[in-house]
Structures are given as C-alpha cells and as structure tokens.
Design a protein around this motif. Structure first.
Motif, PDB file in Angstrom:
ATOM      1  N   GLU A 173       0.827  -1.202   0.000  1.00 58.95           N
ATOM      2  CA  GLU A 173       0.000   0.000   0.000  1.00 58.95           C
ATOM      3  C   GLU A 173       0.867   1.261   0.000  1.00 58.95           C
ATOM      4  O   GLU A 173       2.037   1.207   0.396  1.00 58.95           O
ATOM      5  N   PRO A 174       0.292   2.391  -0.412  1.00 60.22           N
ATOM      6  CA  PRO A 174       1.103   3.628  -0.477  1.00 60.22           C
ATOM      7  C   PRO A 174       1.726   3.989   0.863  1.00 60.22           C
ATOM      8  O   PRO A 174       2.845   4.492   0.923  1.00 60.22           O
ATOM      9  N   ALA A 175       1.021   3.705   1.958  1.00 60.48           N
ATOM     10  CA  ALA A 175       1.567   4.083   3.276  1.00 60.48           C
ATOM     11  C   ALA A 175       2.818   3.284   3.609  1.00 60.48           C
ATOM     12  O   ALA A 175       3.624   3.707   4.447  1.00 60.48           O
ATOM     13  N   GLN A 176       2.965   2.107   2.973  1.00 61.73           N
ATOM     14  CA  GLN A 176       4.120   1.266   3.291  1.00 61.73           C
ATOM     15  C   GLN A 176       5.270   1.466   2.307  1.00 61.73           C
ATOM     16  O   GLN A 176       6.308   0.810   2.449  1.00 61.73           O
ATOM     17  N   LEU A 177       5.087   2.341   1.329  1.00 60.24           N
ATOM     18  CA  LEU A 177       6.154   2.533   0.339  1.00 60.24           C
ATOM     19  C   LEU A 177       7.443   3.071   0.961  1.00 60.24           C
ATOM     20  O   LEU A 177       8.537   2.669   0.545  1.00 60.24           O
ATOM     21  N   PRO A 178       7.390   4.002   1.951  1.00 63.43           N
ATOM     22  CA  PRO A 178       8.653   4.413   2.590  1.00 63.43           C
ATOM     23  C   PRO A 178       9.408   3.236   3.203  1.00 63.43           C
ATOM     24  O   PRO A 178      10.633   3.157   3.117  1.00 63.43           O
ATOM     25  N   LEU A 179       8.656   2.292   3.802  1.00 64.50           N
ATOM     26  CA  LEU A 179       9.315   1.130   4.389  1.00 64.50           C
ATOM     27  C   LEU A 179       9.899   0.251   3.295  1.00 64.50           C
ATOM     28  O   LEU A 179      10.981  -0.325   3.445  1.00 64.50           O
ATOM     29  N   LEU A 180       9.187   0.161   2.163  1.00 61.80           N
ATOM     30  CA  LEU A 180       9.703  -0.624   1.043  1.00 61.80           C
ATOM     31  C   LEU A 180      11.043  -0.059   0.578  1.00 61.80           C
ATOM     32  O   LEU A 180      11.975  -0.801   0.280  1.00 61.80           O
ATOM     33  N   ARG A 181      11.129   1.280   0.550  1.00 62.88           N
ATOM     34  CA  ARG A 181      12.387   1.888   0.101  1.00 62.88           C
ATOM     35  C   ARG A 181      13.542   1.460   0.998  1.00 62.88           C
ATOM     36  O   ARG A 181      14.641   1.207   0.540  1.00 62.88           O
ATOM     37  N   LYS A 182      13.264   1.368   2.310  1.00 55.30           N
ATOM     38  CA  LYS A 182      14.347   0.979   3.232  1.00 55.30           C
ATOM     39  C   LYS A 182      14.689  -0.507   3.045  1.00 55.30           C
ATOM     40  O   LYS A 182      15.856  -0.896   3.070  1.00 55.30           O
ATOM     41  N   LEU A 183      13.661  -1.329   2.845  1.00 57.47           N
ATOM     42  CA  LEU A 183      13.918  -2.767   2.723  1.00 57.47           C
ATOM     43  C   LEU A 183      14.639  -3.109   1.422  1.00 57.47           C
ATOM     44  O   LEU A 183      15.313  -4.132   1.349  1.00 57.47           O
ATOM     45  N   LEU A 184      14.485  -2.265   0.408  1.00 53.41           N
ATOM     46  CA  LEU A 184      15.142  -2.556  -0.868  1.00 53.41           C
ATOM     47  C   LEU A 184      16.655  -2.642  -0.710  1.00 53.41           C
ATOM     48  O   LEU A 184      17.330  -3.344  -1.460  1.00 53.41           O
ATOM     49  N   TYR A 185      17.182  -1.919   0.286  1.00 53.69           N
ATOM     50  CA  TYR A 185      18.628  -1.962   0.511  1.00 53.69           C
ATOM     51  C   TYR A 185      19.083  -3.347   0.967  1.00 53.69           C
ATOM     52  O   TYR A 185      20.250  -3.687   0.869  1.00 53.69           O
ATOM     53  N   LEU A 186      18.152  -4.128   1.527  1.00 52.28           N
ATOM     54  CA  LEU A 186      18.534  -5.411   2.105  1.00 52.28           C
ATOM     55  C   LEU A 186      18.402  -6.555   1.110  1.00 52.28           C
ATOM     56  O   LEU A 186      18.821  -7.663   1.402  1.00 52.28           O
ATOM     57  N   LEU A 187      17.814  -6.301  -0.031  1.00 50.25           N
ATOM     58  CA  LEU A 187      17.569  -7.391  -0.971  1.00 50.25           C
ATOM     59  C   LEU A 187      18.860  -7.823  -1.652  1.00 50.25           C
ATOM     60  O   LEU A 187      19.739  -7.010  -1.927  1.00 50.25           O
ATOM     61  N   GLY A 188      18.913  -9.116  -1.957  1.00 43.57           N
ATOM     62  CA  GLY A 188      20.074  -9.638  -2.668  1.00 43.57           C
ATOM     63  C   GLY A 188      19.995  -9.319  -4.142  1.00 43.57           C
ATOM     64  O   GLY A 188      18.936  -8.950  -4.674  1.00 43.57           O
ATOM     65  N   SER A 189      21.127  -9.515  -4.813  1.00 39.54           N
ATOM     66  CA  SER A 189      21.182  -9.154  -6.232  1.00 39.54           C
ATOM     67  C   SER A 189      20.271 -10.052  -7.057  1.00 39.54           C
ATOM     68  O   SER A 189      19.673  -9.614  -8.039  1.00 39.54           O
ATOM     69  N   ASP A 190      20.133 -11.344  -6.661  1.00 38.33           N
ATOM     70  CA  ASP A 190      19.308 -12.271  -7.418  1.00 38.33           C
ATOM     71  C   ASP A 190      17.847 -11.809  -7.413  1.00 38.33           C
ATOM     72  O   ASP A 190      17.175 -11.781  -8.446  1.00 38.33           O
ATOM     73  N   THR A 191      17.371 -11.425  -6.232  1.00 41.66           N
ATOM     74  CA  THR A 191      15.985 -10.956  -6.122  1.00 41.66           C
ATOM     75  C   THR A 191      15.789  -9.675  -6.911  1.00 41.66           C
ATOM     76  O   THR A 191      14.776  -9.509  -7.603  1.00 41.66           O
ATOM     77  N   LEU A 192      16.744  -8.768  -6.807  1.00 46.22           N
ATOM     78  CA  LEU A 192      16.607  -7.495  -7.517  1.00 46.22           C
ATOM     79  C   LEU A 192      16.524  -7.711  -9.024  1.00 46.22           C
ATOM     80  O   LEU A 192      15.811  -7.012  -9.725  1.00 46.22           O
ATOM     81  N   ARG A 193      17.260  -8.700  -9.516  1.00 42.75           N
ATOM     82  CA  ARG A 193      17.261  -8.946 -10.953  1.00 42.75           C
ATOM     83  C   ARG A 193      15.968  -9.590 -11.424  1.00 42.75           C
ATOM     84  O   ARG A 193      15.440  -9.259 -12.470  1.00 42.75           O
ATOM     85  N   LYS A 194      15.445 -10.535 -10.610  1.00 43.68           N
ATOM     86  CA  LYS A 194      14.321 -11.342 -11.096  1.00 43.68           C
ATOM     87  C   LYS A 194      12.964 -10.760 -10.739  1.00 43.68           C
ATOM     88  O   LYS A 194      11.967 -11.121 -11.360  1.00 43.68           O
ATOM     89  N   ALA A 195      12.889  -9.910  -9.724  1.00 45.11           N
ATOM     90  CA  ALA A 195      11.592  -9.363  -9.334  1.00 45.11           C
ATOM     91  C   ALA A 195      11.183  -8.260 -10.298  1.00 45.11           C
ATOM     92  O   ALA A 195      12.018  -7.554 -10.858  1.00 45.11           O
ATOM     93  N   THR A 196       9.864  -8.123 -10.482  1.00 47.62           N
ATOM     94  CA  THR A 196       9.333  -7.032 -11.316  1.00 47.62           C
ATOM     95  C   THR A 196       8.338  -6.233 -10.485  1.00 47.62           C
ATOM     96  O   THR A 196       7.713  -6.769  -9.561  1.00 47.62           O
ATOM     97  N   LEU A 197       8.199  -4.987 -10.842  1.00 47.56           N
ATOM     98  CA  LEU A 197       7.411  -4.073 -10.023  1.00 47.56           C
ATOM     99  C   LEU A 197       6.540  -3.209 -10.931  1.00 47.56           C
ATOM    100  O   LEU A 197       6.976  -2.743 -11.983  1.00 47.56           O
ATOM    101  N   ALA A 198       5.291  -3.033 -10.493  1.00 45.94           N
ATOM    102  CA  ALA A 198       4.408  -2.063 -11.167  1.00 45.94           C
ATOM    103  C   ALA A 198       3.943  -1.078 -10.105  1.00 45.94           C
ATOM    104  O   ALA A 198       3.541  -1.469  -9.006  1.00 45.94           O
TER     105      ALA A 198
END
Lengths: 298, 492
Positions: B341-366
């Motif tokens: 949800e939009p209210a959780q997007l700031p938290l998503l931004r912080k969690l993105l730093y913790l993701l591994g390279s494999d997940t970053l490459r294979k995940a897709t986002l809209a």
C-alpha cells in the motif's frame, strides 16, 4: 592601530596560537599567563575583528572545526569564534593554569583557589548557546578539551629520584644512564586528574563541570567521564527538548559505550529524586528514544 | 548641448533618433532615470494602477548605473514603438522624481516636454567612452552599467505595507495552514459547509539540520462566512491571503506597493504568497493539486451487504453468480507476489537496501497510485511487507490464504473477467479486480535506483582531513613572577 588595543590583540593572538590551535590540531598545549574575567571580556570584545598573525594556522584551525562539525551535521561553513567562545577559551586556559604545579608559592599558596574563583566568575558571565548552530559551533571548537593530558615523568637513579609534571626532566639527571642506573617512567595524566596533592581538587572539578555545561554537546559527548560526573543542566536539557537538538545529541553520543549510558541513567535518576518533573520527563523521553533506536539498529 | 526639434525638421544629429508620424523625435528605446530604487518602485506603483505591463514586460530591463563622478542611479530601459506610450511614461516618471530620455545605443537625449513639443536633438555629438551618455537641458552625464537588476526578484523583495483595511471585504481567500492544523481546519470547514479546495505544498527544509521538508496545507476558499475572519486571522499557524492576481496573494492586513495584477509574471501557473511582518515571500513554482473538501473528509463505510440490484419484473433472472474469494484452510504456498500500500512505500524503500542481487534482478514491479505490486519468481526472496498473493495462472493472482469460488479453472476466470491480452489480473477481497498491463511491470533493479549527482573532490584536501589528529599534550611552563597580575576579581 589603537595603542590601547595592541596588548589585547597580542594576548588574544597568543591565546589562539598556544591554546586553541593545539586544542583543535593536537600537539603541545602551552597555557598563557592567567587572564581573569576582565581581560578575558576585553579580548572577547575583539572577536568580530580577530585575525591570527599566522593565517595558515587560522585556516587549518577553521578546517579542523569544520571537520568536527561535519561529523554531526552536513554544514559547509561555520561562523567564526563568538565573544562567548573566546571567554570560554580564556576560562579553559585559566582552568589549566590553576593546576600548574609552579603556580603556588611559599608566600602565595592560595593562588590556585583565587584563580578558580576568578574562573567561576568568568563562567557565570558567559551566555549559553542561543541556538543549535551556536551549540554545534561551540562543540566543534572544544570537542577535544577532555583529551588534554599531561605527561608526568619520574626519574630514578642509584641514589634518589625526581618527579617532573608536564615538563621534560633535566638533562643533568639523565647523564651517564648506565653508570648511574637511570630509569625513566612516564605516566599520562588525564584532564580530570590533573590536580596534584595539595591543590583544591573538588573546586577544580566544580569549575570544570560549569565549563562543560556551557557547551552542552561537549558535555554529552564526554558523559562517560569519571570526574566530574555527568549531570543534566539547563543547557543540555534545553538542547534535547527540541527534535533537531535530540537528533544532534544522539549523533554526538554515538558509540559512547556502556559507561556513558550508565552516566546518563544516573543523571536522569537524580532529576527524579529531586522531584524535578519536567526536566525528568525531557531526559527520560530522550533516553527512551535512544533505547528504541538502539534496539532497531542492533 | 541640446536644441529643440522644429516642426517639419527632417534631419537629426543624434544617432538612433528619428521622427515618428507626429513629427516627434523618438529613438528605438526610452530610458527613465531614477535617483534610487525606491523611486523606481514608486514609478511602477503609479504606472501599474493605470496600465498593465503586458506589452512591454519582456522589452524592458532595469540597470544600476554608475556615473563618472561615482554616483549610482537606476535606469529603466524600455523598447518603445509609439510616442503616446512614451508620453504617459514620462508623465509618471516625472511624478516619481525621474527623468525621461529617448535614443538608443550610446547617446540619449531628453524626451519632449512643454518647452520642446517635438523633442530635443544634439547640436553636436561628442566622443565618449561611457556606456550611456545622457543629455538633458540641465546636465550632461556619462554612465557605466554596474549590474542588471531582475525585476521579478525586485518585486519579490518588496515588503507589503501594513494596511488594516486590506482584506476586510468579502471575497476569495487563500489560507496557508501549518501541517498540524491542516486536518482540523479541513474538518471545521466541512462541518461549516464552506465550499473550498485544499492541497499540500512543500518547501525545502529550513536549515541543514532539518531532514524533512516544510509541508503546509493550502486552502482555496471562494467565499466564507464573515464570522470566521477572527478565527482565521488570530489562530497561530494560519495565514490568510487575499488574491491580488491569478498567481499572487498578499496576507490580510497588508497591501503590496505594486499592482501585481498588471505584471504578467504574477499570473500563474505558480503562486507567490506575500507575507507581512517583513518575512520573505513563499513561492510555489506550480500550484499543487487541489481537491474538494468532500473528497478528503472521513468516509463512513456501509457495513452490511449492499442491496440487491433491482430486477425487472417478468424477466427470468439470469443464472450467473458473482466471483467470491473464500478463506482457504490450506497452507498458503507458492506466494509469489505482494501488494504494498502507499503508506508502506517508505518502508519498502528501506527494505530494498537489504535485498540480494538475485531478487533485484528477477523481481518485477508495477507502481500505481494505489500502491506497488511486486512479483517475484519461484525460489527468490519475498519482502516481509504488504499483502501476499499467489499465482493461479501466469497473469492471475489471488490473495494468499484465499481461493476462488466457484472453483472454476483460471482460464475460465480470465475469460469471465474479459481483460485484454497482456494484462495482469489481481483479485481482491473487496471490490473489483485490478488489472495492470504487463508492460507496466519493470525489473526491480532498473526501477529503484535514482540518479546520483557527483562532484569532483580534491584528493589532497581529503587526505589531509582524513589523517588522524595528534594527541594534545599539556606542557607546563613557569608562569613567572606575579602570575595573577591580570586576574582581578571584580566587586559586586
């Protein structure tokens, strides 16, 4: 140049080169002759127009202050020393001179006490920092004050020994070291334990605490010290009563360690014991936030 | 020396000067010379009361001139095409204490007055090094340009004057509310049935010590009851502004010295709020999106089932049932997507730093205004955030822990929903399914990283700063005879 101002400018320049620059850049700190409240105030009045005789040294000192400040806030410039900062510098000089082993004499044994009294008077006239930038500027200038130490040297030889406080031992005593079996022992004495036996130790700690209270960020940054123990003052409570102030205080505390945390807890409990409700709430809220953030970051 | 231009005179000596259709000596430009900036402001204050600056706002410039004697004066240079407009400008300039010249390039002569109805011309052109050589009946002076003054910046720096009558009349208002007061004011206006629109404005942090931008609510009130005047003007944190131009408003109780309506740069699309008490104006380069109060007040959601749609009598009811999502007792496996949800997007931004390279490459986002939909491939890490979804089909997602009822195949479901090819369907507990075009999904690693500015650094300086500082050693010296001779303890 005005003839009356010339001695003041020379004393201010001497104070800058011998006390402030080592305080910022490290090296040998040689306190100047005690200044006292009147002279300190007159020197402080020249703060706006002061320029050091060594421009390169002044440039490096400004860089060092900015370097300290940038560890806490993203600033690109710092204002020059204010009148209050100059008086604080003069008070620090007098405080160091009050523990000079050569200050008291047989005919005037009370010189340290008199100097500490004068120092207290000077500190009472210094205003606390009026905003966050002033507090940060003051801390950037005096952050390393409690890192000042004295090297005491004990020289032993076959028939006797001699003690030197903060000065190099006489070459005569070091001659023929093998024949005379000369042994040299160096001890590092911290600022808190500078007074020698016979000096007014408690008075010295009171004045040092009053001096630290005028730079609340420095006071918080050195909360782990043993003497004088950390106490909440109006300046430090005023600092952490605001959101940006709390943020700065948390940054300056940083990795202060368990001793610092214990000192902050003790000081907060003291407020509670004295039934100072509002100061206690301010300090307790600050510590709660600090604990919460520490648990998130660990 | 100047000499009067005679009727039917055909030749003029001053370079750039010619005769217009009425026989008046006129150059390509007019120059109004004022002794100080406040006289220039007075000129604009009078002139804009009568005429707008639309036609020649882009044709004028203000320059600070320095005379050969060292004096500074202000010149307003404007491109002119007719002597009628020059007449009115000269009249207002005289009222404001200025002189009017005409010409172009280096040489300028005094504009016509009652003594010379057809203007003035030079009797002899002299050599000069000055940028502007001004010839008046009472003086000749050369000037050099010191700097150009930005007119809009000058208008922005003018402090509105105190005027207790300003804003007492009814009419539209802008209200700027501090962030803490915005919600309360919104509900107050809605309760009082005041028609208004509201938006959020942002300004950069006040100092380097602040992390968050300054946010304020901006209310647009076409009208409101007079009884609210006192509340709005006496509540700390609320500032009321009277719109004086489409893109400018002045605080109630103050009046801007210039008629801002006459100046094109204050006609939008941004908004400039002129504050009283000598405070700097607040500029909005673009007016924020304004929503009506009705859309923003708290909504009450009907708890019961919606009433069944009316069915026309006499027609057989069709045998169709709506699709429902029922809680499933099976363990939620194959979770492969998450709705954030939009209210959780700031938290998503912080969690993105913790993701591994494999997940970053294979995940897709809209990303949409309702939130972000994150899809991950099988076997990769999923963020501990948002509502989880599992895939019934490659393009059909259902909330984790739920199953569709009736239990039709995913292909039938997709055909029932009737979405175009290349769309991703997300079934929800409540409300209609969401459909996102497949083209809106981008790889997470290309979507998250923002551009980073860089600047060259002098390596030598950094090395010096990075070097550790030596320790501070107290060196004891003999303080000499009478060491406390400067220390005098003052009496009370």
């Amino acid at each position: 140049m005005n003839r009356e101002l010339t001695p003041l400018i020379l004393r201010g320049d001497e104070l800058y080169r011998r006390v402030l620059s080592p305080l910022l850049l490290g090296g040998s700190l040689r306190p100047v002759r005690p200044l006292g409240p009147t002279l300190a105030r007159r020197i402080a009045e020249l703060a706006d127009t002061f320029t050091c005789s060594d421009l390169d040294l002044q440039h490096r000192c400004d860089e060092a202050r900015l370097r300290h400040a940038r560890t806490l806030a993203p600033l690109d410039t710092l204002p020059p020393l204010s009148s209050a900062d100059w008086m604080l510098l003069a008070a620090f000089n007098d405080l160091l001179q009050s523990v000079n082993p050569r200050l008291p004499s047989v005919v005037a044994p009370s010189r340290p006490t008199r100097l500490l009294n004068a120092c207290s008077l000077l500190l009472a006239s210094i205003p606390p920092p009026h905003d966050l930038l002033a507090a940060l500027t003051r801390h950037a200038t005096f952050a390393r004050a409690l890192e000042v130490h004295r090297v005491d040297t004990q020289v032993r030889w076959w028939t006797g020994s001699a003690q030197f406080h903060g000065e190099p031992p006489s070459k005569r005593l070091l001659a023929m070291p093998n024949l005379r079996r000369v042994q040299i022992t160096e001890t590092w004495v911290e600022l808190e334990t500078l007074p020698l036996p016979g000096f007014p130790r408690e008075h010295y700690h009171e004045v040092l605490a009053a001096w630290l209270a005028l730079s609340p960020l420095t006071d918080l940054a050195t909360a782990a010290r043993i003497e004088p123990p950390f106490r909440w003052h109006a300046t430090s409570l005023g600092l952490i009563a605001t959101v940006p102030g709390r943020r700065l205080a948390r940054r300056v505390l940083g990795r202060i360690g368990a001793k610092g945390d214990v000192a902050l807890e003790h000081a907060t409990r003291e407020l509670e014991k004295q039934n100072l409700h509002i100061p206690f709430q301010i300090a307790a809220r600050f510590l709660d936030e600090r604990r919460a953030l520490a648990s998130m970051s660990s | 020396m100047l000499e009067r231009v005679a009727l039917h005179q055909t030749r003029l000596r001053t370079p750039g000067l010619s005769l217009d259709s009425r026989g008046i000596a006129l150059g390509s430009h007019g120059l109004l010379l004022f002794p100080s900036l406040d006289r220039l402001v007075a000129f604009f204050a009078v002139y804009t009361q009568h005429q707008p600056l639309d036609d020649w706002m882009n044709k004028l410039r203000v320059e600070l001139l320095r005379s050969n004697l060292g004096g500074r004066e202000v010149a307003l240079i404007v491109q002119i095409d007719a002597s009628e407009r020059m007449d009115s400008m000269a009249e207002v300039a005289a009222l404001a204490g200025g002189f009017t010249f005409t010409g172009g390039g280096r040489f300028w002569v005094q504009y016509r007055d009652a003594a010379a109805p057809y203007g003035y011309d030079l009797s002899e052109v002299s050599q000069t090094q000055a940028t502007y050589q001004l010839h008046h009946t009472t003086f000749n002076q050369g000037y050099h340009v010191e700097r150009t003054i930005d007119l809009k910046a000058l208008f922005l720096r003018l402090s509105p004057r105190r005027d207790p009558t300003a804003g007492t009349e009814a009419g539209p208002r802008w209200i700027l509310a501090e962030q803490g007061l915005g919600g309360a004011l919104l509900h107050y206006l809605r309760r009082s049935d005041v028609q208004a629109r509201v938006g959020i404005c942002e300004w950069p942090p006040l100092s380097a010590l602040e992390d968050t931008p300054v946010r304020r609510y901006l209310f647009d009130l076409p009208a409101y009851p007079p009884r609210m005047n006192r509340l709005f003007t006496s509540t700390p944190g609320l500032r009321v502004f009277v719109p004086v131009a489409p893109g400018a408003a002045v605080e109630v109780g103050y009046r801007h010295p210039i008629q801002l309506r006459a100046i094109p740069s204050f006609r939008g699309p941004g908004l400039v709020l002129f504050l009283g008490r000598g405070e700097a104006p607040l500029e909005l380069p673009q007016l924020p999106i304004l929503g009506t109060l009705d859309a923003l007040v708290r909504m009450e959601v009907f708890q019961g089932d919606p009433p069944p749609p009316a069915v026309p009598a006499g027609e057989p009811s069709p045998l169709r049932i709506p699709l429902r999502l029922l809680p499933s007792l099976r363990a939620p496996t194959d979770v492969s997507a998450a709705w954030i949800e939009p209210a959780q997007l700031p938290l998503l931004r912080k969690l993105l730093y913790l993701l591994g390279s494999d997940t970053l490459r294979k995940a897709t986002l809209a990303l949409s205004d309702q939130g972000a939909f994150l899809r991950t491939s099988r076997g990769t890490q999923l963020l501990p955030l948002g509502h989880y979804y599992r895939a019934l089909a490659p393009n059909l997602y259902v909330p984790a822990g739920y199953e569709t009822a009736p239990a039709v195949s995913p292909q039938v479901l997709l055909s029932a929903i009737d979405v175009p090819d290349g769309s991703v369907v997300i079934l929800r507990h409540h409300g209609a399914p969401w459909v996102i075009p497949e083209s809106c999904f981008v790889s997470l690693e290309t979507a998250i990283l923002e551009g980073t500015t860089w600047a060259p650094l002098h390596a030598t300086v950094l090395n010096e700063l990075a070097s550790p500082l030596p320790r501070i050693q107290l060196q004891i010296e003999d303080p000499g005879l009478r060491p406390l001779r400067d220390v005098e303890i003052e009496g009370p």
